[in-house]
Scaffold this active site. Structure first.
Site, PDB file in Angstrom:
ATOM      1  N   GLU A   1     -70.078   2.264  12.233  1.00  0.00           N
ATOM      2  CA  GLU A   1     -71.052   1.544  12.898  1.00  0.00           C
ATOM      3  C   GLU A   1     -72.153   3.015  12.937  1.00  0.00           C
ATOM      4  O   GLU A   1     -73.612   2.772  12.789  1.00  0.00           O
ATOM      5  CB  GLU A   1     -71.736   0.348  13.707  1.00  0.00           C
ATOM      6  CG  GLU A   1     -71.254   1.715  15.317  1.00  0.00           C
ATOM      7  CD  GLU A   1     -70.147   1.836  15.658  1.00  0.00           C
ATOM      8  OE1 GLU A   1     -68.840   2.071  15.502  1.00  0.00           O
ATOM      9  OE2 GLU A   1     -69.877   3.486  16.939  1.00  0.00           O
TER      10      GLU A   1
ATOM     11  N   ARG B   1     -72.592   5.765  11.644  1.00  0.00           N
ATOM     12  CA  ARG B   1     -73.239   6.596  10.832  1.00  0.00           C
ATOM     13  C   ARG B   1     -74.295   5.591  10.006  1.00  0.00           C
ATOM     14  O   ARG B   1     -75.346   6.117   9.918  1.00  0.00           O
ATOM     15  CB  ARG B   1     -72.277   6.635   9.531  1.00  0.00           C
ATOM     16  CG  ARG B   1     -71.787   5.248   9.280  1.00  0.00           C
ATOM     17  CD  ARG B   1     -69.969   5.120   8.195  1.00  0.00           C
ATOM     18  NE  ARG B   1     -69.119   5.864   8.884  1.00  0.00           N
ATOM     19  CZ  ARG B   1     -67.919   5.854   8.322  1.00  0.00           C
ATOM     20  NH1 ARG B   1     -67.977   5.901   7.544  1.00  0.00           N
ATOM     21  NH2 ARG B   1     -66.856   6.820   9.880  1.00  0.00           N
TER      22      ARG B   1
ATOM     23  N   LYS C   1     -76.358  10.170  18.543  1.00  0.00           N
ATOM     24  CA  LYS C   1     -75.849   8.510  18.562  1.00  0.00           C
ATOM     25  C   LYS C   1     -76.079   7.812  19.450  1.00  0.00           C
ATOM     26  O   LYS C   1     -75.492   8.699  20.344  1.00  0.00           O
ATOM     27  CB  LYS C   1     -74.730   8.731  17.833  1.00  0.00           C
ATOM     28  CG  LYS C   1     -74.022   6.931  18.002  1.00  0.00           C
ATOM     29  CD  LYS C   1     -72.131   7.142  17.430  1.00  0.00           C
ATOM     30  CE  LYS C   1     -71.767   5.423  18.051  1.00  0.00           C
ATOM     31  NZ  LYS C   1     -70.439   6.075  16.872  1.00  0.00           N
TER      32      LYS C   1
ATOM     33  N   LYS D   1     -61.772  -3.369  18.099  1.00  0.00           N
ATOM     34  CA  LYS D   1     -60.859  -2.492  18.512  1.00  0.00           C
ATOM     35  C   LYS D   1     -60.213  -2.923  19.601  1.00  0.00           C
ATOM     36  O   LYS D   1     -59.844  -4.170  19.950  1.00  0.00           O
ATOM     37  CB  LYS D   1     -62.130  -1.630  19.428  1.00  0.00           C
ATOM     38  CG  LYS D   1     -62.375  -0.368  18.128  1.00  0.00           C
ATOM     39  CD  LYS D   1     -63.377   0.629  19.280  1.00  0.00           C
ATOM     40  CE  LYS D   1     -64.208   1.555  18.788  1.00  0.00           C
ATOM     41  NZ  LYS D   1     -63.573   2.088  17.391  1.00  0.00           N
TER      42      LYS D   1
ATOM     43  N   ASP E   1     -69.521   0.561  22.282  1.00  0.00           N
ATOM     44  CA  ASP E   1     -69.239  -0.140  20.707  1.00  0.00           C
ATOM     45  C   ASP E   1     -67.687  -0.600  20.919  1.00  0.00           C
ATOM     46  O   ASP E   1     -66.586  -0.141  21.531  1.00  0.00           O
ATOM     47  CB  ASP E   1     -68.847   1.099  20.203  1.00  0.00           C
ATOM     48  CG  ASP E   1     -68.198   1.801  18.985  1.00  0.00           C
ATOM     49  OD1 ASP E   1     -68.107  -0.267  18.145  1.00  0.00           O
ATOM     50  OD2 ASP E   1     -67.278   2.497  18.373  1.00  0.00           O
TER      51      ASP E   1
HETATM   52  N1  BES Z   1     -66.956   5.108  18.160  1.00  0.00           N
HETATM   53  C1  BES Z   1     -65.991   5.389  17.475  1.00  0.00           C
HETATM   54  C2  BES Z   1     -65.486   7.096  17.371  1.00  0.00           C
HETATM   55  C3  BES Z   1     -64.533   7.227  18.790  1.00  0.00           C
HETATM   56  C4  BES Z   1     -63.214   6.970  18.564  1.00  0.00           C
HETATM   57  C5  BES Z   1     -65.007   8.022  19.671  1.00  0.00           C
HETATM   58  C6  BES Z   1     -62.534   7.658  19.604  1.00  0.00           C
HETATM   59  C7  BES Z   1     -64.229   8.322  20.621  1.00  0.00           C
HETATM   60  C8  BES Z   1     -63.336   8.251  20.774  1.00  0.00           C
HETATM   61  C9  BES Z   1     -66.758   4.423  16.173  1.00  0.00           C
HETATM   62  O1  BES Z   1     -67.819   4.161  15.775  1.00  0.00           O
HETATM   63  C10 BES Z   1     -65.602   4.551  15.041  1.00  0.00           C
HETATM   64  O2  BES Z   1     -64.936   3.550  15.381  1.00  0.00           O
HETATM   65  N2  BES Z   1     -65.247   4.907  14.345  1.00  0.00           N
HETATM   66  C11 BES Z   1     -63.975   4.719  13.134  1.00  0.00           C
HETATM   67  C12 BES Z   1     -64.458   4.527  12.115  1.00  0.00           C
HETATM   68  C13 BES Z   1     -63.790   4.193  10.666  1.00  0.00           C
HETATM   69  C14 BES Z   1     -63.479   3.000  10.716  1.00  0.00           C
HETATM   70  C15 BES Z   1     -64.036   4.719   9.507  1.00  0.00           C
HETATM   71  C16 BES Z   1     -62.854   5.369  13.270  1.00  0.00           C
HETATM   72  O3  BES Z   1     -62.684   6.432  13.910  1.00  0.00           O
HETATM   73  O4  BES Z   1     -61.976   5.086  13.834  1.00  0.00           O
HETATM   74 ZN    ZN Z   2     -67.546   2.322  15.974  1.00  0.00          ZN
END
Ligand code: BES
Ligand code: ZN
Ligand code: MG
Length: 495
Positions: A346, A348, A262, A274, A267
């Site tokens: 995003e 995935r 990835k 976020k 992000d």
């Molecule tokens: N980059 C994040 C995941 C992440 C979270 C990495 C904390 C490192 C530390 C990823 O893109 C994300 O935001 N995932 C979401 C998925 C959800 C919307 C289904 C998440 O984990 O909340």
């Molecule tokens: Zn994300």
């Protein structure tokens, strides 16, 4: 810092410090190490008087003078002998070295204690590598202090009856360099590491280490109809890059092993934005690609006899008038329609197209995919353990075996197909988020779908790629976790 392998008869500990590892409820003998009897005698006195119990990670410092020469000693506990493993051995030495650093002593002797049931070469190499990595700093944006520090010399006292293979120190140094490289990329802020910068880094590494890097711009990505990748990328002023790395260590017609990482250089979450605190460290969302790059460097440096092709779909997830939105329906490279119910899921989407691309265009016959994919994996496994999802258990077993020699922790989460129901959409083939429950599993199910019949394992490194506070083996920030595990996996294959 400098490392010497020293012989028993060369030892002169005065104005230095010696680190002696000890097991619980056992006296120190070190017969074979020929360490001066005065040190042994005093160490055993501390043990007898229970000033030091040799509990796991326990540190005890003392010194004494003979004819005006001071000898410093750090006793370090290894815990119970039957529980010893590579991590305990290594962290114990690192704790002792952190102590020596606070004492400002620059001539350090390490009694590399051998005992049954350990691979001595592996243990010694791991300690040396960890000492180098303990010195890792990401300080390029800080004013450099010019007071020159004295160089620390580490004298590794090897047991004469124990074998270490050739170039022990050099092998440890190369490993440390590649892990540090990954840490640097992860620590680099997003304003200095855009997808274009990541691509340039990949090109530089490819040249230096001897593999091929091919960089594709947004025109090509459009031409290939990588609609999922592009949807994520389009809200950013920094254009995406598709990065392909090819290492050929075997015959042209041999199997090609695929890596996918990835590469979200930032992000923000997009319109499913976020909260402030969750966004703070999101420069690290390219951890998968950084891990893949570090591993490629090490694989190429050590000329492993395998073919490995890595694919990185790098972009940023941002907010803009043309960014993708919740409710959008997008189409991936393999023609799947995906309803966007959360723009923060995003990774995935970018991985889906990277996987399709790896199989269709690069002809890989299996894929190890690494991504900082879900916050949920931190809830499930914490910061130390990478979550693995696959229906190909042998891929997990082989990686798990490799991880045992590299201090990387890996645990399998269920590939539970019934949860595909959580990814169903009313209006498209799939929706991108399966919601809060079993978030790491639904993410793994989503990503691995795109490999169709090609064996794939998904490794969620959202916890392990980044250390929020730092620990014995890591500074706060990028960890370089899994670089060595990937390397070891391929080393085992190329034997
Ligand atoms: N980059 C994040 C995941 C992440 C979270 C990495 C904390 C490192 C530390 C990823 O893109 C994300 O935001 N995932 C979401 C998925 C959800 C919307 C289904 C998440 O984990 O909340
Ligand atoms: Zn994300
Ligand atoms: Mg970064």
């Amino acid at each position: 810092m400098k490392f010497n392998l020293v012989q028993n008869n060369e030892l002169n500990f005065s104005d230095g410090i010696i680190v002696l590892p000890c097991f619980e409820s056992e006296m120190v003998s070190f017969k074979k190490l020929d360490i001066s009897s005065k040190i042994i005698e005093l160490s055993n006195k501390m043990l007898k008087e229970e000033k030091f119990k040799a509990k796991k990670g326990e540190i005890y410092f003392f010194n004494f003078a003979v004819e005006n020469k001071i000898t410093n000693v750090i006793l370090v506990g290894l815990g119970k002998k039957e529980d010893i493993n590579l991590k305990i051995y290594t962290t114990s030495f690192i704790k002792a070295i952190k102590k020596a650093n606070t004492l400002n002593i620059h001539n350090i002797f390490l009694a590399m204690r051998p005992f049954d049931s350990i691979d001595y070469d592996l243990y010694v190499k791991t300690v040396i590598r960890s000492i180098i990595l303990n010195d890792y700093k990401f300080d390029k944006y800080k004013k450099q202090e010019d007071d020159k520090k004295e160089e620390t010399i580490f004298n590794i006292i090897l047991n004469e009856n124990c074998e270490v293979k050739e170039n022990l120190i050099q092998r440890a140094e190369i490993e440390a360099t590649c892990v540090s490289y990954t840490r640097n990329l992860v620590n680099e802020p997003a304003n200095f590491l855009t997808p274009q910068d990541l691509a340039s880094e990949a090109e530089k590494s490819a040249k230096e280490y001897g593999y091929e890097a091919i960089i594709f711009d947004e025109k090509y990505i459009e031409q290939k109809q990588m609609g999922a990748f592009l949807s994520v990328a389009k809200g950013s002023a920094n254009p995406p890059r598709l990065i392909v790395l090819r290492y050929k260590g075997a015959n042209d017609d041999d199997k090609i092993y695929g890596l996918v990482g990835k590469g979200l250089c930032y992000d923000s979450g997009g319109y499913s934005i976020k909260p402030t605190s969750s966004m703070l460290d999101m420069k690290s969302d390219m951890g998968g690609s950084a891990t893949v790059l570090g591993a490629m460097n090490l694989i190429a440096k050590n000329k492993l006899k395998v073919n490995v092709t890595a694919v990185i779909a790098s972009c940023e997830n941002m907010i803009a008038g043309n960014a993708y939105k919740p409710g959008d329906i997008i189409q991936s490279m393999d023609k799947t329609f995906i309803e966007i119910n959360n723009t923060d899921a995003e990774g995935r989407l970018t991985l889906a197209d990277a996987i399709t691309y790896s199989i269709e265009e690069e002809k890989v016959s299996q894929i190890i995919e690494l991504s900082t994919l879900t916050g949920a994996v931190l809830i499930a496994l914490g910061e130390d353990i990478t979550g693995a999802i696959t229906k190909y258990d042998y891929l997990y077993e082989d990686l798990k075996k490799a991880s045992k020699e590299t201090l990387d922790e890996l645990w399998q989460l269920p590939y539970y197909e019934d949860y595909n129901s959580l990814l169903k959409s009313n209006v498209a083939d799939l929706q991108n988020s399966g919601g809060r429950y079993a978030g790491s599993i639904t993410a793994g199910l989503f990503v691995t779908k795109f490999a169709k019949d090609t064996p794939i394992i998904h490794l969620d490194i959202a916890g392990t790629a980044w250390s929020e506070k730092g620990d014995t083996l890591h500074k706060k920030g990028g960890t370089g976790n899994s670089v060595l595990m990937l390397y070891k996996y391929f080393e085992n294959l190329s034997k």
